[in-house]
Design an enzyme around this catalytic site. Structure first.
Site, PDB file in Angstrom:
ATOM      1  N   GLN A 187      -6.873   8.428   4.309  1.00  0.00           N
ATOM      2  CA  GLN A 187      -5.794   8.384   5.306  1.00  0.00           C
ATOM      3  C   GLN A 187      -4.429   8.140   4.680  1.00  0.00           C
ATOM      4  O   GLN A 187      -3.393   8.344   5.305  1.00  0.00           O
ATOM      5  CB  GLN A 187      -6.057   7.264   6.325  1.00  0.00           C
ATOM      6  CG  GLN A 187      -7.293   7.479   7.146  1.00  0.00           C
ATOM      7  CD  GLN A 187      -7.811   6.179   7.747  1.00  0.00           C
ATOM      8  OE1 GLN A 187      -7.504   5.863   8.874  1.00  0.00           O
ATOM      9  NE2 GLN A 187      -8.587   5.421   7.004  1.00  0.00           N
TER      10      GLN A 187
ATOM     11  N   GLY B 193       0.840  -1.203   0.000  1.00  0.00           N
ATOM     12  CA  GLY B 193       0.000   0.000   0.000  1.00  0.00           C
ATOM     13  C   GLY B 193       0.870   1.245   0.000  1.00  0.00           C
ATOM     14  O   GLY B 193       1.874   1.304   0.707  1.00  0.00           O
TER      15      GLY B 193
ATOM     16  N   HIS C 202      -9.157   5.336   2.138  1.00  0.00           N
ATOM     17  CA  HIS C 202      -7.865   5.700   1.545  1.00  0.00           C
ATOM     18  C   HIS C 202      -7.508   7.173   1.688  1.00  0.00           C
ATOM     19  O   HIS C 202      -6.373   7.557   1.372  1.00  0.00           O
ATOM     20  CB  HIS C 202      -7.837   5.274   0.072  1.00  0.00           C
ATOM     21  CG  HIS C 202      -7.798   3.791  -0.080  1.00  0.00           C
ATOM     22  ND1 HIS C 202      -8.925   3.009  -0.026  1.00  0.00           N
ATOM     23  CD2 HIS C 202      -6.757   2.930  -0.223  1.00  0.00           C
ATOM     24  CE1 HIS C 202      -8.588   1.742  -0.157  1.00  0.00           C
ATOM     25  NE2 HIS C 202      -7.273   1.665  -0.269  1.00  0.00           N
TER      26      HIS C 202
ATOM     27  N   ASP D 106      -0.029   1.846   8.925  1.00  0.00           N
ATOM     28  CA  ASP D 106      -0.535   1.078  10.070  1.00  0.00           C
ATOM     29  C   ASP D 106       0.428   1.072  11.268  1.00  0.00           C
ATOM     30  O   ASP D 106       0.032   0.722  12.377  1.00  0.00           O
ATOM     31  CB  ASP D 106      -0.811  -0.377   9.652  1.00  0.00           C
ATOM     32  CG  ASP D 106      -2.034  -0.504   8.755  1.00  0.00           C
ATOM     33  OD1 ASP D 106      -2.629   0.533   8.424  1.00  0.00           O
ATOM     34  OD2 ASP D 106      -2.389  -1.640   8.394  1.00  0.00           O
TER      35      ASP D 106
ATOM     36  N   GLU E 189       5.098  -5.253   5.928  1.00  0.00           N
ATOM     37  CA  GLU E 189       5.308  -6.665   6.258  1.00  0.00           C
ATOM     38  C   GLU E 189       5.420  -7.561   5.014  1.00  0.00           C
ATOM     39  O   GLU E 189       6.235  -8.489   4.993  1.00  0.00           O
ATOM     40  CB  GLU E 189       4.165  -7.191   7.150  1.00  0.00           C
ATOM     41  CG  GLU E 189       2.791  -6.826   6.618  1.00  0.00           C
ATOM     42  CD  GLU E 189       1.654  -7.736   7.097  1.00  0.00           C
ATOM     43  OE1 GLU E 189       0.507  -7.303   7.028  1.00  0.00           O
ATOM     44  OE2 GLU E 189       1.901  -8.881   7.499  1.00  0.00           O
TER      45      GLU E 189
ATOM     46  N   GLU F 292     -10.510  -0.971  11.189  1.00  0.00           N
ATOM     47  CA  GLU F 292     -11.172  -1.875  10.228  1.00  0.00           C
ATOM     48  C   GLU F 292     -10.986  -3.363  10.579  1.00  0.00           C
ATOM     49  O   GLU F 292     -11.813  -4.192  10.218  1.00  0.00           O
ATOM     50  CB  GLU F 292     -10.626  -1.625   8.822  1.00  0.00           C
ATOM     51  CG  GLU F 292      -9.114  -1.881   8.748  1.00  0.00           C
ATOM     52  CD  GLU F 292      -8.490  -1.654   7.392  1.00  0.00           C
ATOM     53  OE1 GLU F 292      -9.207  -1.348   6.439  1.00  0.00           O
ATOM     54  OE2 GLU F 292      -7.259  -1.797   7.315  1.00  0.00           O
TER      55      GLU F 292
ATOM     56  N   MET G 261      -8.305   2.889   9.176  1.00  0.00           N
ATOM     57  CA  MET G 261      -7.531   1.726   8.725  1.00  0.00           C
ATOM     58  C   MET G 261      -6.774   1.099   9.904  1.00  0.00           C
ATOM     59  O   MET G 261      -6.675   1.698  10.978  1.00  0.00           O
ATOM     60  CB  MET G 261      -6.601   2.112   7.595  1.00  0.00           C
ATOM     61  CG  MET G 261      -7.323   2.160   6.254  1.00  0.00           C
ATOM     62  SD  MET G 261      -6.186   2.389   4.885  1.00  0.00           S
ATOM     63  CE  MET G 261      -7.267   2.125   3.492  1.00  0.00           C
ATOM     64  N   GLY G 262      -6.229  -0.046   9.666  1.00  0.00           N
ATOM     65  CA  GLY G 262      -5.528  -0.794  10.714  1.00  0.00           C
ATOM     66  C   GLY G 262      -5.986  -2.227  10.621  1.00  0.00           C
ATOM     67  O   GLY G 262      -6.987  -2.615  11.189  1.00  0.00           O
ATOM     68  N   ARG G 263      -5.239  -2.978   9.807  1.00  0.00           N
ATOM     69  CA  ARG G 263      -5.630  -4.360   9.521  1.00  0.00           C
ATOM     70  C   ARG G 263      -5.401  -5.286  10.723  1.00  0.00           C
ATOM     71  O   ARG G 263      -6.292  -5.998  11.140  1.00  0.00           O
ATOM     72  CB  ARG G 263      -4.789  -4.846   8.336  1.00  0.00           C
ATOM     73  CG  ARG G 263      -5.144  -6.181   7.816  1.00  0.00           C
ATOM     74  CD  ARG G 263      -4.105  -6.619   6.800  1.00  0.00           C
ATOM     75  NE  ARG G 263      -4.184  -5.896   5.553  1.00  0.00           N
ATOM     76  CZ  ARG G 263      -5.048  -6.187   4.581  1.00  0.00           C
ATOM     77  NH1 ARG G 263      -5.892  -7.171   4.722  1.00  0.00           N
ATOM     78  NH2 ARG G 263      -5.050  -5.496   3.461  1.00  0.00           N
TER      79      ARG G 263
HETATM   80  O1  F6P Z   1      -1.477  -2.015   4.717  1.00  0.00           O
HETATM   81  C1  F6P Z   1      -1.926  -0.739   4.877  1.00  0.00           C
HETATM   82  C2  F6P Z   1      -3.386  -0.638   4.565  1.00  0.00           C
HETATM   83  O2  F6P Z   1      -3.664   0.737   4.484  1.00  0.00           O
HETATM   84  C3  F6P Z   1      -4.315  -1.336   5.566  1.00  0.00           C
HETATM   85  O3  F6P Z   1      -4.603  -0.575   6.688  1.00  0.00           O
HETATM   86  C4  F6P Z   1      -5.522  -1.603   4.713  1.00  0.00           C
HETATM   87  O4  F6P Z   1      -6.238  -2.726   5.190  1.00  0.00           O
HETATM   88  C5  F6P Z   1      -4.948  -1.879   3.385  1.00  0.00           C
HETATM   89  O5  F6P Z   1      -3.725  -1.204   3.312  1.00  0.00           O
HETATM   90  C6  F6P Z   1      -5.834  -1.465   2.235  1.00  0.00           C
HETATM   91  O6  F6P Z   1      -5.256  -1.911   1.060  1.00  0.00           O
HETATM   92  P1  F6P Z   1      -5.723  -1.553  -0.405  1.00  0.00           P
HETATM   93  O7  F6P Z   1      -5.189  -0.204  -0.722  1.00  0.00           O
HETATM   94  O8  F6P Z   1      -5.127  -2.610  -1.227  1.00  0.00           O
HETATM   95  O9  F6P Z   1      -7.230  -1.544  -0.405  1.00  0.00           O
END
Ligand code: F6P
Length: 343
Positions: A275, A11, A273, A128, A103, A223, A170-172
């Site tokens: 953020q 991302g 997004h 994140d 990661e 999230e 956000m915050g997986r």
């Molecule tokens: O890994 C960072 C992140 O912003 C996560 O918080 C979020 O779940 C993910 O990327 C969203 O990814 P994408 O841009 O592929 O929808």
């Protein structure tokens, strides 16, 4: 002339362009030629790269995103991709590769090192802030400033309408954005992936708050947060190449439950997004710049297999494999500070 390559994967986040600029400036000062691999690992698989000179990085410091492009490509998904990557890597004849990512991207870098492509240096990136071995990743500060401003804006409308507003951030895997933006924005409850959501506790807390005269509440939810008895709420079941689902929707579910149980009118706002976009804060520009300069110094020192990191206010370097071994989840002492203001 010895050559260094740089790629940005995963991302995007504000601060990537300051890193690219710093790597190019420092590397050219040291007599290197620099190439930019396009779109993360995809560019190495497809032999897609561009020369990076002083002109190509001019004016990019305040720009969000990455001039190199990015992707969530995992070269370990397909054997032929890995073979192409290795072949193209060899052809480039690099002194070193600087991989900027979170990661997943750095996880690939760590595997490649074990597979014989040893001359890699990592730079940690993610809004994140969940990478281990570094106090902060760049991108996070911009994200929490954006989220805090949004929470401030939602406060005024929640207060006028006497509503509960659920803010999904956000915050997986980790609740850093939720907790820090929640503290800064004065959230009345914060829900994070690390702790299961106890809906009774959340609703009782809102009811108690309203009993003491408040007529609105702001609830921040990451999230990746899950109900005690439930599972992750996703936008689609399809997994990406690193096995992640696309998250989103917990805010809506939470808002429905709160309205049903408390009777208070509830709305939801998903920041998404927003953020991740736009100009980086001064903190992220400086951190990215320091990381970029130090990464080139590590190449000069031939300290490969390392990742630059922030420890206190010092830039250090750590083994890349340690940084990707486990995620950095929320510091519960920080969450305890946030809890003082719940209800
Ligand atoms: O890994 C960072 C992140 O912003 C996560 O918080 C979020 O779940 C993910 O990327 C969203 O990814 P994408 O841009 O592929 O929808």
């Amino acid at each position: 002339m010895a050559k260094i390559a740089i790629l940005t994967g995963g991302g995007d986040c504000p601060g990537l362009n300051p890193v690219i600029r710093a790597v190019v400036r420092k590397a050219i000062n040291e007599g290197y030629e620099v190439v930019g691999i396009k779109n993360g690992w995809k560019g190495l698989i497809e032999n897609d790269f561009m020369p990076l000179d002083l002109a190509s990085i001019s004016g990019i410091l305040p720009k969000g995103g990455t001039i190199l492009g990015t992707s969530r490509t995992n070269p370990y998904k397909k054997e032929s991709d890995l073979e192409n990557l290795k072949e193209n890597y060899k052809k480039l004849n690099l002194e070193a590769l600087i991989a900027v990512g979170g990661e997943d991207t750095l996880g690939v870098a760590s595997r490649l090192i074990k597979d014989g492509i040893t001359n890699i240096v990592g730079i940690p990136k993610t809004i994140d802030n969940d990478l281990s071995c570094t106090d902060y990743t760049f991108g996070f500060d911009t994200a929490i400033n954006i989220a805090t401003e949004c929470i401030d804006r939602l406060h005024t409308t929640a207060e006028s309408h006497h509503r509960v507003i659920v803010v999904e951030v956000m915050g997986r895997h980790a609740g850093w954005i939720a907790v820090e933006a929640g503290i800064a924005g004065g959230a009345d409850f914060i829900l994070i992936p690390e702790l299961p959501i106890d809906i009774d506790e959340v609703c009782n807390s809102i009811i108690n708050r309203h009993k003491r005269g408040k007529t609105f509440s702001i609830i921040v939810v990451a999230e990746g947060a899950q109900f005690k008895e439930g599972s992750l709420i996703t936008q689609e079941e399809k997994l990406d190449e690193f096995g992640h689902v696309r998250l989103g929707g917990i805010g809506e579910r939470l808002a429905q439950e709160i309205e049903k149980r408390t009777g208070y009118e509830t709305r939801v706002s998903v920041l998404g997004h927003i953020q991740r976009g736009g100009t980086p804060t001064a903190f992220d520009r400086i951190l990215g710049t320091r990381f970029g300069v130090r990464a080139v110094e590590l190449v000069l020192e031939k300290k490969f297999g390392r990742m630059v990191a922030l420890s206190g206010n010092k830039i250090i370097d750590v083994p890349l494999e340690n940084a990707v071994a486990a995620l950095k989840t929320i510091d519960m002492e920080l969450y305890a500070v946030a809890k003082v203001f719940f209800g």
